[in-house]
Design a protein around this motif. Structure first.
Motif, PDB file in Angstrom:
ATOM      1  N   LEU A  36       0.913  -1.157   0.041  1.00 51.32           N
ATOM      2  CA  LEU A  36      -0.085  -0.177  -0.038  1.00 51.32           C
ATOM      3  C   LEU A  36       0.848   1.234   0.035  1.00 51.32           C
ATOM      4  CD1 LEU A  36      -2.914  -0.891   2.353  1.00 51.32           C
ATOM      5  CD2 LEU A  36      -3.138  -0.472  -0.017  1.00 51.32           C
ATOM      6  N   SER A  37       1.984   1.191   0.686  1.00 48.22           N
ATOM      7  CA  SER A  37       2.761   2.343   0.948  1.00 48.22           C
ATOM      8  C   SER A  37       3.454   2.568  -0.259  1.00 48.22           C
ATOM      9  CB  SER A  37       3.623   2.170   2.038  1.00 48.22           C
ATOM     10  OG  SER A  37       4.624   1.308   2.004  1.00 48.22           O
ATOM     11  N   THR A  38       3.524   1.704  -1.328  1.00 46.24           N
ATOM     12  CA  THR A  38       4.708   1.853  -2.506  1.00 46.24           C
ATOM     13  C   THR A  38       4.014   2.342  -3.780  1.00 46.24           C
ATOM     14  OG1 THR A  38       4.540  -0.419  -3.197  1.00 46.24           O
ATOM     15  CG2 THR A  38       6.295   0.214  -1.680  1.00 46.24           C
ATOM     16  N   LYS A  39       2.593   2.312  -3.513  1.00 46.69           N
ATOM     17  CA  LYS A  39       1.632   2.756  -4.723  1.00 46.69           C
ATOM     18  C   LYS A  39       1.847   4.315  -4.893  1.00 46.69           C
ATOM     19  CE  LYS A  39      -1.457  -0.976  -4.799  1.00 46.69           C
ATOM     20  NZ  LYS A  39      -2.520  -1.754  -4.616  1.00 46.69           N
ATOM     21  N   PRO A  40       1.881   4.855  -5.960  1.00 48.37           N
ATOM     22  CA  PRO A  40       2.072   6.144  -6.137  1.00 48.37           C
ATOM     23  C   PRO A  40       0.716   6.805  -5.736  1.00 48.37           C
ATOM     24  CG  PRO A  40       1.540   5.162  -8.263  1.00 48.37           C
ATOM     25  CD  PRO A  40       1.949   4.144  -7.410  1.00 48.37           C
ATOM     26  N   LYS A  41       0.705   8.154  -5.308  1.00 46.72           N
ATOM     27  CA  LYS A  41      -0.308   8.630  -4.716  1.00 46.72           C
ATOM     28  C   LYS A  41      -1.097   9.376  -6.032  1.00 46.72           C
ATOM     29  CE  LYS A  41       1.454   9.527  -0.100  1.00 46.72           C
ATOM     30  NZ  LYS A  41       1.563   8.275   0.112  1.00 46.72           N
ATOM     31  N   TYR A  42      -0.391   9.789  -7.156  1.00 47.58           N
ATOM     32  CA  TYR A  42      -1.100  10.414  -8.121  1.00 47.58           C
ATOM     33  C   TYR A  42      -0.441   9.904  -9.378  1.00 47.58           C
ATOM     34  CZ  TYR A  42      -2.967  13.925 -11.400  1.00 47.58           C
ATOM     35  OH  TYR A  42      -3.467  14.341 -12.491  1.00 47.58           O
ATOM     36  N   VAL A  43      -1.426   9.485 -10.356  1.00 49.29           N
ATOM     37  CA  VAL A  43      -0.688   8.843 -11.614  1.00 49.29           C
ATOM     38  C   VAL A  43      -1.102   9.572 -12.683  1.00 49.29           C
ATOM     39  CG1 VAL A  43      -0.944   6.976 -13.305  1.00 49.29           C
ATOM     40  CG2 VAL A  43      -1.146   6.270 -10.825  1.00 49.29           C
ATOM     41  N   LEU A  44      -0.237   9.919 -13.548  1.00 50.01           N
ATOM     42  CA  LEU A  44      -0.590  11.115 -14.622  1.00 50.01           C
ATOM     43  C   LEU A  44      -1.367  10.498 -15.619  1.00 50.01           C
ATOM     44  CD1 LEU A  44       2.941  12.621 -14.956  1.00 50.01           C
ATOM     45  CD2 LEU A  44       0.989  13.599 -13.971  1.00 50.01           C
ATOM     46  N   LYS A  45      -2.379  11.301 -16.304  1.00 53.45           N
ATOM     47  CA  LYS A  45      -3.427  10.724 -17.021  1.00 53.45           C
ATOM     48  C   LYS A  45      -2.626  10.403 -18.568  1.00 53.45           C
ATOM     49  CE  LYS A  45      -7.384  12.776 -14.589  1.00 53.45           C
ATOM     50  NZ  LYS A  45      -8.269  13.970 -14.707  1.00 53.45           N
ATOM     51  N   ASN A  46      -1.970  11.330 -18.947  1.00 57.96           N
ATOM     52  CA  ASN A  46      -1.604  11.186 -20.233  1.00 57.96           C
ATOM     53  C   ASN A  46      -0.005  10.632 -20.240  1.00 57.96           C
ATOM     54  OD1 ASN A  46      -0.171  13.113 -19.277  1.00 57.96           O
ATOM     55  ND2 ASN A  46      -0.869  14.739 -20.662  1.00 57.96           N
ATOM     56  N   GLY A  47       0.473  10.311 -19.020  1.00 57.04           N
ATOM     57  CA  GLY A  47       2.001   9.583 -18.965  1.00 57.04           C
ATOM     58  C   GLY A  47       3.042  10.500 -19.123  1.00 57.04           C
ATOM     59  N   VAL A  48       2.800  11.709 -19.248  1.00 55.83           N
ATOM     60  CA  VAL A  48       3.872  12.689 -19.512  1.00 55.83           C
ATOM     61  C   VAL A  48       4.067  13.613 -18.284  1.00 55.83           C
ATOM     62  CG1 VAL A  48       4.623  14.728 -20.972  1.00 55.83           C
ATOM     63  CG2 VAL A  48       3.258  12.877 -21.997  1.00 55.83           C
ATOM     64  N   GLN A  49       5.416  13.491 -17.991  1.00 53.92           N
ATOM     65  CA  GLN A  49       5.752  14.388 -16.695  1.00 53.92           C
ATOM     66  C   GLN A  49       6.612  15.690 -17.262  1.00 53.92           C
ATOM     67  OE1 GLN A  49       8.035  12.077 -14.041  1.00 53.92           O
ATOM     68  NE2 GLN A  49       8.260  13.724 -12.341  1.00 53.92           N
ATOM     69  N   LEU A  50       6.137  16.727 -16.466  1.00 51.51           N
ATOM     70  CA  LEU A  50       7.005  17.791 -16.708  1.00 51.51           C
ATOM     71  C   LEU A  50       8.368  18.070 -16.601  1.00 51.51           C
ATOM     72  CD1 LEU A  50       4.037  20.547 -15.406  1.00 51.51           C
ATOM     73  CD2 LEU A  50       4.346  19.739 -17.779  1.00 51.51           C
ATOM     74  N   GLN A  51       9.118  18.600 -17.273  1.00 51.04           N
ATOM     75  CA  GLN A  51      10.349  18.635 -17.100  1.00 51.04           C
ATOM     76  C   GLN A  51      10.681  20.145 -16.411  1.00 51.04           C
ATOM     77  OE1 GLN A  51      12.663  16.471 -17.856  1.00 51.04           O
ATOM     78  NE2 GLN A  51      11.197  15.274 -18.552  1.00 51.04           N
ATOM     79  N   LEU A  52      11.437  20.164 -15.131  1.00 55.48           N
ATOM     80  CA  LEU A  52      11.730  21.306 -14.319  1.00 55.48           C
ATOM     81  C   LEU A  52      13.249  21.612 -14.706  1.00 55.48           C
ATOM     82  CD1 LEU A  52       9.901  20.455 -11.097  1.00 55.48           C
ATOM     83  CD2 LEU A  52       9.144  22.121 -13.194  1.00 55.48           C
ATOM     84  N   LYS A  53      13.659  22.924 -15.067  1.00 57.34           N
ATOM     85  CA  LYS A  53      14.975  23.056 -15.191  1.00 57.34           C
ATOM     86  C   LYS A  53      15.633  23.709 -13.953  1.00 57.34           C
ATOM     87  CE  LYS A  53      14.436  24.118 -20.112  1.00 57.34           C
ATOM     88  NZ  LYS A  53      14.656  25.125 -21.251  1.00 57.34           N
TER      89      LYS A  53
END
Length: 52
Positions: A32-49
């Protein structure tokens, strides 16, 4: 003598079953503790500089 041996076998089996149940509960909590709390809908993660 046989009755005593059978009693020891029964005690060992009961202890093993208790350990297996405790292990199953521990693993369920870990799962239970290893499941992600939020899963992206489109599967794309934003890149932060972060390097200014």
């Amino acid at each position: 003598m046989i009755e005593r041996a059978m009693a020891v076998v029964a005690q060992c089996r009961a202890a093993r079953e208790r350990e297996m149940e405790m292990r199953r509960k521990r693993l369920a909590r870990i799962d239970l503790s290893t499941k992600p709390k939020y899963v992206l809908k489109n599967g794309v993660q934003l890149q932060l500089k972060l390097n200014g």
